[in-house]
Design a protein around this motif. Structure first.
Motif, short mmCIF file in Angstrom:
data_model
loop_
_atom_site.label_atom_id
_atom_site.label_comp_id
_atom_site.label_asym_id
_atom_site.label_seq_id
_atom_site.Cartn_x
_atom_site.Cartn_y
_atom_site.Cartn_z
N SER A 171 7.19 7.13 -12.64
CA SER A 171 5.77 7.28 -12.28
C SER A 171 5.48 6.65 -10.92
N THR A 172 6.15 5.54 -10.62
CA THR A 172 5.95 4.91 -9.31
C THR A 172 6.51 5.78 -8.19
N LEU A 173 7.65 6.44 -8.44
CA LEU A 173 8.25 7.28 -7.41
C LEU A 173 7.44 8.54 -7.13
N PHE A 174 6.86 9.12 -8.17
CA PHE A 174 6.25 10.44 -8.03
C PHE A 174 4.75 10.40 -7.79
N ALA A 175 4.11 9.27 -7.98
CA ALA A 175 2.68 9.15 -7.70
C ALA A 175 2.51 8.82 -6.22
N VAL A 176 2.55 9.82 -5.40
CA VAL A 176 2.56 9.64 -3.94
C VAL A 176 1.14 9.41 -3.43
N LYS A 177 1.05 9.06 -2.17
CA LYS A 177 -0.25 8.87 -1.54
C LYS A 177 -0.95 10.21 -1.33
N PRO A 178 -2.27 10.22 -1.23
CA PRO A 178 -2.99 11.49 -1.02
C PRO A 178 -2.56 12.21 0.25
N GLU A 179 -2.09 11.47 1.25
CA GLU A 179 -1.67 12.13 2.49
C GLU A 179 -0.45 13.02 2.28
N LEU A 180 0.33 12.76 1.24
CA LEU A 180 1.54 13.53 0.98
C LEU A 180 1.32 14.67 -0.01
N CYS A 181 0.09 14.83 -0.47
CA CYS A 181 -0.20 15.89 -1.43
C CYS A 181 -0.26 17.25 -0.74
N GLU A 182 -0.18 18.30 -1.56
CA GLU A 182 -0.23 19.70 -1.11
C GLU A 182 0.90 20.00 -0.12
N SER A 183 2.04 19.36 -0.31
CA SER A 183 3.20 19.62 0.52
C SER A 183 4.45 19.38 -0.33
N LYS A 184 5.57 19.69 0.24
CA LYS A 184 6.83 19.59 -0.51
C LYS A 184 7.22 18.13 -0.71
N PHE A 185 7.57 17.79 -1.95
CA PHE A 185 8.06 16.46 -2.30
C PHE A 185 9.53 16.59 -2.68
N GLU A 186 10.38 15.85 -1.99
CA GLU A 186 11.81 15.89 -2.27
C GLU A 186 12.38 14.49 -2.09
N LEU A 187 13.08 14.00 -3.10
CA LEU A 187 13.62 12.65 -3.10
C LEU A 187 15.01 12.68 -3.73
N LYS A 188 15.97 12.05 -3.08
CA LYS A 188 17.34 11.98 -3.57
C LYS A 188 17.68 10.54 -3.93
N VAL A 189 18.11 10.37 -5.19
CA VAL A 189 18.54 9.05 -5.67
C VAL A 189 19.91 9.23 -6.32
N ASN A 190 20.91 8.59 -5.75
CA ASN A 190 22.29 8.72 -6.22
C ASN A 190 22.69 10.20 -6.26
N ASP A 191 22.99 10.72 -7.45
CA ASP A 191 23.43 12.11 -7.56
C ASP A 191 22.34 13.01 -8.13
#
Length: 642
Positions: free
Chosen positions: A77-97
């Motif tokens: 929940s902490t990783l995916f609850a982004v700031k409003p400035e990052l909304c309505e755009s692509k979210f991509e995050l890589k952690v390990n594999d």
């Protein structure tokens, strides 16, 4: 490269904080963490709280048996609850594999309370005004760019649909309230009851929340078929196709990139045909009420014996519309491109066809055709065999019809390949010289004028077989060896010159580096020798000598025809016989007579068409158009869009 998702996660964030409301699958992750914590190699050993000599190695993998593991709900929940400035755009995050992909969406909760929509009125008073939702898919870190793009598109579709339903009737606020209540109930239980009861809050959520059931069905569909089709809140229709998964029905390890599909679509010609992989009646019954009427007309007039050109005429559609609908059917793996079935088609067993007696297709074939063995029928195509070789005048019409149906069934399951004849001009042992003609046009740019035309009526064509029955046809004097699609292959050229003697010369597809006006003038004046000289000027001295020493070169008509086909690049192994027939307005008998007369310099071979053989499109499709057509409709993933 695995297209299957590891997990689907639903997170929301508002003024009260962020929270993971739902994730699936969840049981494997919980059991794995608890077992790792409680498992000890020796029950009599002492537990060391701190080891100063050895530091445990950090966790480098978060995948266990194909599922996401090692992340708590709070961390996600902490990783995916982004700031409003990052909304309505692509979210991509890589952690390990693991690679997480989503589309954070901002919406105003409770806005449906302003409308008279039942119980949604009080929601606007209890919930905050602005919330953020993020539906995230966990993928393997090695997923290709196209797979990531597809999952991002799906996350965006789900987010937009939920925002619409929240605005319409406050659907999301009601569903999130059910999920939060389930989490609070489990958290309020005594610790002893929690250890005894294995029921998680996600089990309770699946029992109470239709939205959670929809997210679970999305995950299950991506794992099994790659096709998603459901309605959020029984109102908003969501349709999605994962091409990497949906085209694996005949080969489990086969990965087809969408870019390869787009390239194949650019190479389809009007003489190609369509073969549905599903029953036409069931397909029509499964279409929604807002399906395009053009698609319904196309399916009703569909037949594996018809070319796209004929389908356009029978369905009263333009060729452009037929190509668009064909593109949708191919993308959704509802159909494949073939050459229309006819008696001269040559088929051979596919190299990867299953030959085990215990294969599921054996029983499936027996159910479709009682009393027949799939392996025995496949053995009859061990060598290249045409349908005409399997037909005899003494056969009953039902037997002939059954043969056609069996060929169609084996084509649908990729058990057969159709072979086409390709021609090479070999005047010398070293082959032809470097051509001086202009380069060959890219597929899809030759018949643009034809694709934009509209056909209001269908000329009556002679056919010697159909799916229902096969009717023998008396051979004509002009074409003893032509097949049923010869008439369909003769295309009306958009630009033609009619000569005084009635001869028609197509000029639009010519790439001969000679003066066309001089060429037409010589034919009108009855000077075939000048025509031959004009065409032969484009050949090297060795090529001209090899052609002229053949006895058939004394016939000006034969010499003009073979020289024209050579100069237009049709005898360089890039065009099969059916394509030459269509583009040059020729009959099969004319071409085979020409090949026989000039067999000293014309070499033939049989192989599959890379466009019709959809499975080999990655290696063989040569069009260099990286993007899909822009006129396929507003939703590339929806075949039911108007």
């Amino acid at each position: 490269m695995e297209p299957n998702p590891l997990s689907i996660i639903f997170v929301k964030s508002d003024s009260k904080g962020d929270r993971l409301l739902f994730r699936y699958p969840y049981a494997a992750d919980t059991k794995t963490e608890s077992s790792l914590q409680n498992r000890r190699k020796n029950p009599y050993s002492l537990t060391v709280t701190e080891d100063l000599l050895q530091t445990p190695p950090p966790q480098t993998s978060n995948i266990y048996k194909g599922h996401l593991t090692g992340f708590s709900d709070e961390v996600l929940s902490t990783l995916f609850a982004v700031k409003p400035e990052l909304c309505e755009s692509k979210f991509e995050l890589k952690v390990n594999d693991v690679r997480f992909v989503g589309h954070p969406t901002l919406l105003q909760s409770g806005s449906g309370g302003n409308r008279n929509t039942g119980n949604s009125g009080p929601i606007n008073k209890e919930n905050p005004s602005i919330i953020l939702i993020n539906i995230v898919f966990a993928l393997r870190a090695t997923a290709s760019h196209s797979i990531v793009k597809c999952y991002y598109d799906l996350s965006k579709r789900l987010g937009v649909s939920l925002r619409h339903e929240e605005k319409r009737c406050g659907y999301l606020s009601k569903e999130t309230k059910k999920m939060v209540t389930a989490h609070d109930e489990v958290a309020a239980r005594p610790e002893q009851d929690v250890n005894d009861d294995q029921e998680t809050p996600f089990d309770i959520i699946l029992q109470r929340s239709p939205l959670a059931c929809d997210l679970k069905s999305v995950y299950d569909a991506l794992i099994t078929t790659g096709l998603i089709h459901f309605r959020i809140n029984n109102w908003i229709e969501v349709s999605f196709c994962l091409p990497h998964k949906v085209h694996q029905f005949h080969k489990k390890d086969f990965i087809l990139e969408p870019e390869s599909i787009y390239k194949c679509l650019q190479s389809i010609e009007p003489y190609h045909g369509l073969l549905l992989l599903v029953d036409a009646t069931e397909f029509l019954d499964g279409l929604g009420p807002d399906t395009s009427p053009a698609l319904i007309r196309l399916i009703k007039m569909y037949s594996p014996l018809k070319s796209l050109h004929t389908l356009a005429a029978d369905a009263d559609l333009t060729l452009t519309m037929v190509f668009q609908l064909t593109a949708h059917l191919l993308y959704w793996a509802k159909a494949i491109v073939i050459f229309p079935l006819c008696e001269n088609n040559v088929y051979v067993i596919a190299p990867d066809a299953p030959t085990s007696i215990h294969h599921p297709l054996v029983d499936k074939f027996s159910e479709q055709f009682p009393g027949l063995s799939l392996l025995q029928v496949m053995s009859e195509f061990s060598l290249p065999t045409s349908i005409s070789q399997k037909l005899t005048p003494v056969n009953h019409p039902e037997q002939q019809s059954q043969l056609v149906q069996m060929v169609v069934w084996m084509l649908q399951h990729r058990l057969l390949l159709q072979l086409h004849t390709y021609v090479y001009f070999m005047p010398t042992p070293n082959g032809p010289s470097i051509p001086r003609a202009q380069p060959r046009p890219i597929h899809g740019q030759v018949h643009n004028s034809l694709r934009d035309g509209s056909y209001q009526s269908t000329p009556e064509e002679q056919r010697c077989m159909s799916v229902g029955a096969i009717v023998p046809r008396a051979p004509s004097e002009s074409d003893l060896s032509s097949n049923i699609s010869d008439d369909a292959l003769i295309s009306p050229s958009p630009i033609r010159t009619k000569l005084n003697n009635g001869m028609v010369i197509p000029l639009s597809s010519s790439v001969v580096s000679v003066d066309e006006a001089t060429f037409v003038h010589n034919v009108e004046q009855g000077k075939p020798s000048l025509v031959s000289e004009a065409l032969l000027n484009g050949l090297s001295s060795e090529e001209r000598a090899a052609l002229l020493k053949i006895p058939a070169a004394s016939n000006p008509d034969d010499l003009n025809l073979v020289a024209r086909l050579i100069m237009r690049g049709f005898f360089r192994g890039n065009h099969h016989i059916e394509e030459i027939m269509y583009k040059e307005n020729l009959r099969r008998s004319q071409l085979f007579q020409l090949l026989d007369k000039f067999r000293e310099v014309l070499v033939t071979c049989e192989t599959e068409d890379p466009i019709a053989t959809f499975a080999t499109v990655i290696h063989n499709c040569s069009s260099a158009i990286p993007r899909p057509r822009q006129d396929l409709g507003p939703y590339p993933n929806g075949i039911a869009a108007n």
